[in-house]
Design an enzyme around this catalytic site. Structure first.
Site, PDB file in Angstrom:
ATOM      1  N   ALA A  74      39.410 -29.364  98.848  1.00  0.00           N
ATOM      2  CA  ALA A  74      39.251 -28.699  97.804  1.00  0.00           C
ATOM      3  C   ALA A  74      37.751 -28.933  97.246  1.00  0.00           C
ATOM      4  O   ALA A  74      37.016 -29.765  97.885  1.00  0.00           O
ATOM      5  CB  ALA A  74      40.183 -29.423  96.620  1.00  0.00           C
ATOM      6  N   ASN A  91      39.149 -21.232  95.210  1.00  0.00           N
ATOM      7  CA  ASN A  91      39.499 -22.320  96.408  1.00  0.00           C
ATOM      8  C   ASN A  91      40.680 -23.222  96.186  1.00  0.00           C
ATOM      9  O   ASN A  91      41.440 -23.211  96.722  1.00  0.00           O
ATOM     10  CB  ASN A  91      38.074 -23.014  97.002  1.00  0.00           C
ATOM     11  N   TYR A 140      37.603 -27.777  87.049  1.00  0.00           N
ATOM     12  CA  TYR A 140      38.011 -28.278  88.030  1.00  0.00           C
ATOM     13  C   TYR A 140      39.464 -29.077  87.780  1.00  0.00           C
ATOM     14  O   TYR A 140      40.666 -28.887  88.547  1.00  0.00           O
ATOM     15  CB  TYR A 140      36.940 -29.573  88.519  1.00  0.00           C
ATOM     16  N   ARG A 220      35.551 -46.807  83.863  1.00  0.00           N
ATOM     17  CA  ARG A 220      36.459 -46.168  84.622  1.00  0.00           C
ATOM     18  C   ARG A 220      37.044 -47.178  85.379  1.00  0.00           C
ATOM     19  O   ARG A 220      36.939 -48.103  85.643  1.00  0.00           O
ATOM     20  CB  ARG A 220      35.610 -45.485  85.679  1.00  0.00           C
TER      21      ARG A 220
HETATM   22  N1  UFG Z   1      27.579 -42.606  85.808  1.00  0.00           N
HETATM   23  C1  UFG Z   1      26.334 -42.857  85.734  1.00  0.00           C
HETATM   24  N2  UFG Z   1      25.128 -42.484  86.475  1.00  0.00           N
HETATM   25  C2  UFG Z   1      25.204 -41.632  87.317  1.00  0.00           C
HETATM   26  C3  UFG Z   1      26.486 -41.146  87.799  1.00  0.00           C
HETATM   27  C4  UFG Z   1      27.595 -41.613  87.089  1.00  0.00           C
HETATM   28  O1  UFG Z   1      26.046 -43.489  84.614  1.00  0.00           O
HETATM   29  O2  UFG Z   1      24.299 -41.330  87.968  1.00  0.00           O
HETATM   30  C5  UFG Z   1      28.710 -42.814  85.007  1.00  0.00           C
HETATM   31  C6  UFG Z   1      29.459 -41.658  84.813  1.00  0.00           C
HETATM   32  O3  UFG Z   1      28.821 -41.201  83.444  1.00  0.00           O
HETATM   33  C7  UFG Z   1      30.717 -42.079  84.448  1.00  0.00           C
HETATM   34  C8  UFG Z   1      30.789 -43.350  85.662  1.00  0.00           C
HETATM   35  O4  UFG Z   1      29.731 -43.476  85.924  1.00  0.00           O
HETATM   36  O5  UFG Z   1      30.985 -42.956  83.326  1.00  0.00           O
HETATM   37  C9  UFG Z   1      31.624 -42.754  87.050  1.00  0.00           C
HETATM   38  O6  UFG Z   1      31.095 -41.516  87.155  1.00  0.00           O
HETATM   39  P1  UFG Z   1      31.426 -40.592  88.524  1.00  0.00           P
HETATM   40  O7  UFG Z   1      30.742 -39.286  88.640  1.00  0.00           O
HETATM   41  O8  UFG Z   1      31.334 -41.666  89.760  1.00  0.00           O
HETATM   42  O9  UFG Z   1      32.919 -40.314  88.517  1.00  0.00           O
HETATM   43  P2  UFG Z   1      33.555 -39.515  87.251  1.00  0.00           P
HETATM   44  O10 UFG Z   1      34.474 -40.605  86.279  1.00  0.00           O
HETATM   45  O11 UFG Z   1      32.863 -38.724  86.378  1.00  0.00           O
HETATM   46  O12 UFG Z   1      34.352 -38.476  88.029  1.00  0.00           O
HETATM   47  C10 UFG Z   1      35.652 -39.016  88.681  1.00  0.00           C
HETATM   48  C11 UFG Z   1      35.989 -38.205  89.962  1.00  0.00           C
HETATM   49  C12 UFG Z   1      36.329 -36.858  89.704  1.00  0.00           C
HETATM   50  C13 UFG Z   1      37.430 -36.507  88.535  1.00  0.00           C
HETATM   51  C14 UFG Z   1      37.020 -37.544  87.485  1.00  0.00           C
HETATM   52  C15 UFG Z   1      38.024 -37.541  86.190  1.00  0.00           C
HETATM   53  O13 UFG Z   1      35.127 -38.365  90.762  1.00  0.00           O
HETATM   54  O14 UFG Z   1      36.594 -36.065  90.689  1.00  0.00           O
HETATM   55  O15 UFG Z   1      36.743 -38.737  87.818  1.00  0.00           O
HETATM   56  O16 UFG Z   1      37.522 -37.465  85.183  1.00  0.00           O
HETATM   57  F1  UFG Z   1      37.462 -35.558  88.030  1.00  0.00           F
END
Ligand code: UFG
Length: 328
Positions: A74, A91, A140, A220
């Site tokens: 995916a 996809n 997504y 998270r």
């Molecule tokens: N973050 C930052 N700085 C960065 C990158 C991330 O502060 O440079 C923060 C984001 O705001 C978030 C946390 O770190 O609060 C985690 O971010 P990620 O991008 O690592 O992960 P996400 O929680 O955004 O995304 C994950 C999965 C996705 C999924 C999502 C569900 O990677 O595939 O959870 O909400 F869709």
């Protein structure tokens, strides 16, 4: 069991493949290598092909006597899904529906699906259970939820057994240090913080410091990729015809962005340069899973329940592979 693993050369897929092979399953990896890595899986188990080449999968299923599919393949960039939804629906949804039809032709009725916390959107009740309403806020998440719905209908009508595993924040690297996380571009917090600690990036930008959370940064639920792999194996072993399984996969506690940065500093012994920035659009303040259901039903239990233990495995991978799979 003869298993086809789509996207098996990707981050989570490769960890599952390693575990399946260790358990003696007959595993075939089908991966386009657009994002996956050749070096992440044994060469004699890899078939390079795109999900849209259904005629190839049509040939493979009888040839390899496949009786179950674990479908990781995916696109997963949330931001890109907003600017280019066509790519994601094509996809993640259309190609998956075509794969499902191909499986139906060959009477393969066991399917484990990579779903996501993104199918829940921005719920206000924590922790998130499988009963929390699914209201995705980006294409997504919507593309993944649409597949979950199609699978439920296939299970009812055609007696498929399927598991939709809703991952929270996949993280860490294999305990052996042999495989790990290598995305281009990298968007995930833990590898970015480690790269900042290693001096490969000038700093880590914190996306928002004014959230209604204890330290103002997003919280998270980080789950180790080996624990995710173990859940796939349990689900595969459990599936019965007509069975619907939906499970959240997280550790049941959240860590803030600042706590993740502190864990990386403690594990690496290096100072991480920080830049405080604005919120990233679409980020919920807190996402924490309840994984009680899979613990009760399948006896799954996360082995990694502490952010430092998770970061240690990620650090072990990045330290020994500073350029990711290019160093293999
Ligand atoms: N973050 C930052 N700085 C960065 C990158 C991330 O502060 O440079 C923060 C984001 O705001 C978030 C946390 O770190 O609060 C985690 O971010 P990620 O991008 O690592 O992960 P996400 O929680 O955004 O995304 C994950 C999965 C996705 C999924 C999502 C569900 O990677 O595939 O959870 O909400 F869709």
């Amino acid at each position: 069991m003869h298993i086809l693993v789509t996207g098996g050369a990707g981050y989570i897929g490769s960890h599952a493949v390693k575990l399946f092979l260790e358990r003696g399953l007959d595993v075939w990896v089908y991966d386009s290598l657009v994002y996956g890595h050749r070096a992440a899986v044994p060469a004699d188990r890899l078939i390079v092909g795109d999900l849209n080449e259904i005629n190839r999968i049509d040939q493979l299923l009888p040839e390899k006597r496949i009786d179950a599919v674990v479908h990781f393949a995916a696109f997963t960039y949330v931001g890109e899904s907003v600017t280019n939804p066509a790519k994601y629906y094509q996809n993640n949804l259309v190609n998956t529906l075509n794969l499902m039809e191909c499986l139906r032709r060959h009477k393969v009725a066991r399917f484990v699906f990579s779903s996501t916390a993104a199918t829940y959107g921005m719920p206000d009740q924590m922790p998130i259970t499988e009963g929390t309403p699914q209201k995705p806020i980006n294409p997504y998440g919507a593309s993944k939820l649409a597949v979950e719905h199609a699978l439920a209908d296939y299970a009812n009508a055609y007696q498929w057994g399927f598991a939709a595993l809703r991952y929270f924040n996949a993280s860490g690297a294999h305990a052996s240090g042999a495989i790990g996380e290598d995305h281009t571009p990298e968007t995930h917090l833990i590898p970015l913080v480690i790269q900042a600690a290693m001096g490969q990036r000038p700093h880590i930008e914190i996306f928002g410091t004014d959230y209604p959370t204890p330290d103002g940064t997003c919280v998270r639920d980080y789950i180790h990729v080996d624990d995710l792999a173990a859940a796939h194996l349990l689900a595969l072993e459990k599936l019965q015809p007509g069975q619907h399984l939906h499970y959240n996969l997280g550790i049941g506690r959240g860590y803030s962005v600042r706590e993740v940065i502190a864990a990386v500093e403690s594990v690496t012994g290096k100072k991480v340069p920080i830049k405080e920035g604005p919120r990233r659009a679409g980020d919920p303040p807190v996402l924490v899973a309840s994984s009680d259901k899979i613990q009760q039903d399948l006896g799954w239990k996360p082995r990694y329940t502490d952010i430092k233990a998770i970061v240690e495995t990620a650090w072990n991978w990045h330290r020994t592979h500073p350029r990711g799979y290019k160093d293999k």
